[in-house]
Write a protein that holds these residues in place. Sequence first.
Motif, PDB file in Angstrom:
ATOM      1  N   GLY A 117       0.814  -1.207   0.000  1.00 18.98           N
ATOM      2  CA  GLY A 117       0.000   0.000   0.000  1.00 18.98           C
ATOM      3  C   GLY A 117       0.847   1.256   0.000  1.00 18.98           C
ATOM      4  O   GLY A 117       0.479   2.277  -0.603  1.00 18.98           O
ATOM      5  N   TRP A 120       1.849   2.008  -3.677  1.00 19.09           N
ATOM      6  CA  TRP A 120       0.808   2.613  -4.497  1.00 19.09           C
ATOM      7  C   TRP A 120       0.452   4.028  -4.049  1.00 19.09           C
ATOM      8  O   TRP A 120      -0.074   4.819  -4.834  1.00 19.09           O
ATOM      9  CB  TRP A 120      -0.434   1.737  -4.498  1.00 19.09           C
ATOM     10  CG  TRP A 120      -0.352   0.581  -5.432  1.00 19.09           C
ATOM     11  CD1 TRP A 120      -0.453  -0.738  -5.113  1.00 19.09           C
ATOM     12  CD2 TRP A 120      -0.157   0.624  -6.856  1.00 19.09           C
ATOM     13  NE1 TRP A 120      -0.322  -1.520  -6.233  1.00 19.09           N
ATOM     14  CE2 TRP A 120      -0.132  -0.707  -7.320  1.00 19.09           C
ATOM     15  CE3 TRP A 120       0.013   1.663  -7.765  1.00 19.09           C
ATOM     16  CZ2 TRP A 120       0.038  -1.021  -8.669  1.00 19.09           C
ATOM     17  CZ3 TRP A 120       0.194   1.341  -9.100  1.00 19.09           C
ATOM     18  CH2 TRP A 120       0.211   0.020  -9.537  1.00 19.09           C
ATOM     19  N   HIS A 154      -5.761  -5.539  -1.264  1.00 17.75           N
ATOM     20  CA  HIS A 154      -6.202  -4.192  -1.619  1.00 17.75           C
ATOM     21  C   HIS A 154      -7.703  -4.231  -1.917  1.00 17.75           C
ATOM     22  O   HIS A 154      -8.169  -5.122  -2.633  1.00 17.75           O
ATOM     23  CB  HIS A 154      -5.503  -3.689  -2.892  1.00 17.75           C
ATOM     24  CG  HIS A 154      -4.015  -3.555  -2.790  1.00 17.75           C
ATOM     25  ND1 HIS A 154      -3.379  -2.694  -1.927  1.00 17.75           N
ATOM     26  CD2 HIS A 154      -3.017  -4.171  -3.478  1.00 17.75           C
ATOM     27  CE1 HIS A 154      -2.073  -2.781  -2.083  1.00 17.75           C
ATOM     28  NE2 HIS A 154      -1.823  -3.681  -3.016  1.00 17.75           N
ATOM     29  N   ARG A 161      -8.376   3.492  -1.535  1.00 20.18           N
ATOM     30  CA  ARG A 161      -7.866   2.128  -1.498  1.00 20.18           C
ATOM     31  C   ARG A 161      -7.555   1.754  -0.048  1.00 20.18           C
ATOM     32  O   ARG A 161      -6.834   2.477   0.655  1.00 20.18           O
ATOM     33  CB  ARG A 161      -6.591   1.989  -2.337  1.00 20.18           C
ATOM     34  CG  ARG A 161      -5.973   0.584  -2.262  1.00 20.18           C
ATOM     35  CD  ARG A 161      -4.635   0.456  -2.969  1.00 20.18           C
ATOM     36  NE  ARG A 161      -4.787   0.562  -4.410  1.00 20.18           N
ATOM     37  CZ  ARG A 161      -4.408   1.605  -5.138  1.00 20.18           C
ATOM     38  NH1 ARG A 161      -3.846   2.639  -4.539  1.00 20.18           N
ATOM     39  NH2 ARG A 161      -4.569   1.618  -6.428  1.00 20.18           N
ATOM     40  N   THR A 163      -5.738  -1.117   2.291  1.00 23.19           N
ATOM     41  CA  THR A 163      -4.735  -2.177   2.150  1.00 23.19           C
ATOM     42  C   THR A 163      -4.420  -2.798   3.506  1.00 23.19           C
ATOM     43  O   THR A 163      -4.160  -2.095   4.485  1.00 23.19           O
ATOM     44  CB  THR A 163      -3.430  -1.623   1.551  1.00 23.19           C
ATOM     45  OG1 THR A 163      -3.678  -1.089   0.258  1.00 23.19           O
ATOM     46  CG2 THR A 163      -2.380  -2.728   1.439  1.00 23.19           C
ATOM     47  N   ASN A 180      -5.551   4.959   1.615  1.00 18.74           N
ATOM     48  CA  ASN A 180      -5.025   5.872   0.600  1.00 18.74           C
ATOM     49  C   ASN A 180      -6.159   6.485  -0.223  1.00 18.74           C
ATOM     50  O   ASN A 180      -7.032   5.780  -0.729  1.00 18.74           O
ATOM     51  CB  ASN A 180      -4.075   5.084  -0.311  1.00 18.74           C
ATOM     52  CG  ASN A 180      -3.482   5.908  -1.438  1.00 18.74           C
ATOM     53  OD1 ASN A 180      -3.181   5.370  -2.496  1.00 18.74           O
ATOM     54  ND2 ASN A 180      -3.293   7.199  -1.254  1.00 18.74           N
TER      55      ASN A 180
END
Length: 355
Positions: A117, A120, A154, A161, A163, A180
Amino acid sequence: MLIRNKMTLAFIAAGLATQIHALELGEFNGTAFSIGGYVKAEARFTDADNGDSEFDGTARQSRLNFTAKRNIEGHSLMGFVEGDFYGGDATGSTYDWRLRHAFLKVDNLTVGQTWSGQFWAAVPYDVPHLDFFNAGKGNAGGNGGVVRPDMVMHYQMGDVRFTLQDPINDDADYPDFVINYAKKFEGGHAASIALAGRDIARSNTTNSSDDSEFGAALIYAGKYSLGATTLHLNGYHGEGQGVYSGFGYAGAWHPTLRPAVDANAAGELIKTTGIVAGISHKFSDKLTGAIRYAQIKADETAPGAEDTLKIGHINLVYNYLPGLDFGIEWRDQNLATHGTRPAGQQLELMAMYKF
């Protein structure tokens, strides 16, 4: 994907798992199969601050991936497997297959071994660079040794998102996690903000301990496009991300030493702050370039250890033919970060064919 185009995608050293260049193999019993990857030849000239200069050439970064996709009862299902040829020892002479990704995706849920995570939340907004062993350094997800946890989940809900991932601390009471929010805007602009938390081992000699403490960090990343020019700014601050960023209390984390990064000798958590800033420019349809500066600073370090890691990159990539790139990159760093990457300057020449 949050990457603007195929050339930029190939340019990022992290090598994001994508099917942009995949070759479709056909469909069997309702499942579509494809194969992708690239062949990369690179030559590295290293001028170490301490020790002799060195030349090294390799094609071990070359990778291969397989994808299977199908729709079942209104659900989209995908399986993805990718590997390269670094084997279990990236500093040695073995060239056996190494698993990079192995995950399945059902609609908005992804489960398996894949990017963390932290990765990303920041790396897709990073300044393009070629440095394989320092890909993403300065970001919260820049430590290649832990960038693909053994198990990640995810879940994507619009621009958010969630995670959960296999914890770095083997005795953690709960998974490491990242929340996120990332947004793309018209004109190629994008921004991301994330909260990362984990159960941190307080022992400064291992990454496993029954004595642990919660730590969290705030991650920001963004890019702003001005036509052919893009400005990049990423950063993070907090406790517990030193092992994910690759720098902390005992200096730079790397596979051969695995030093303590998130706690001091008294078992107290330390804070680290990372920043990445730079500019990328598309000179023409075939030529792109970038300048990148990154650093990570620890608020407390072991006696004799440097408190700041600094890395700089300048590069050019030329798209000679569709799928075939040639590149050159100069880089400099003040501390050793890997068995093949001492402090000092390095020049890389590379050729990459993507399929």
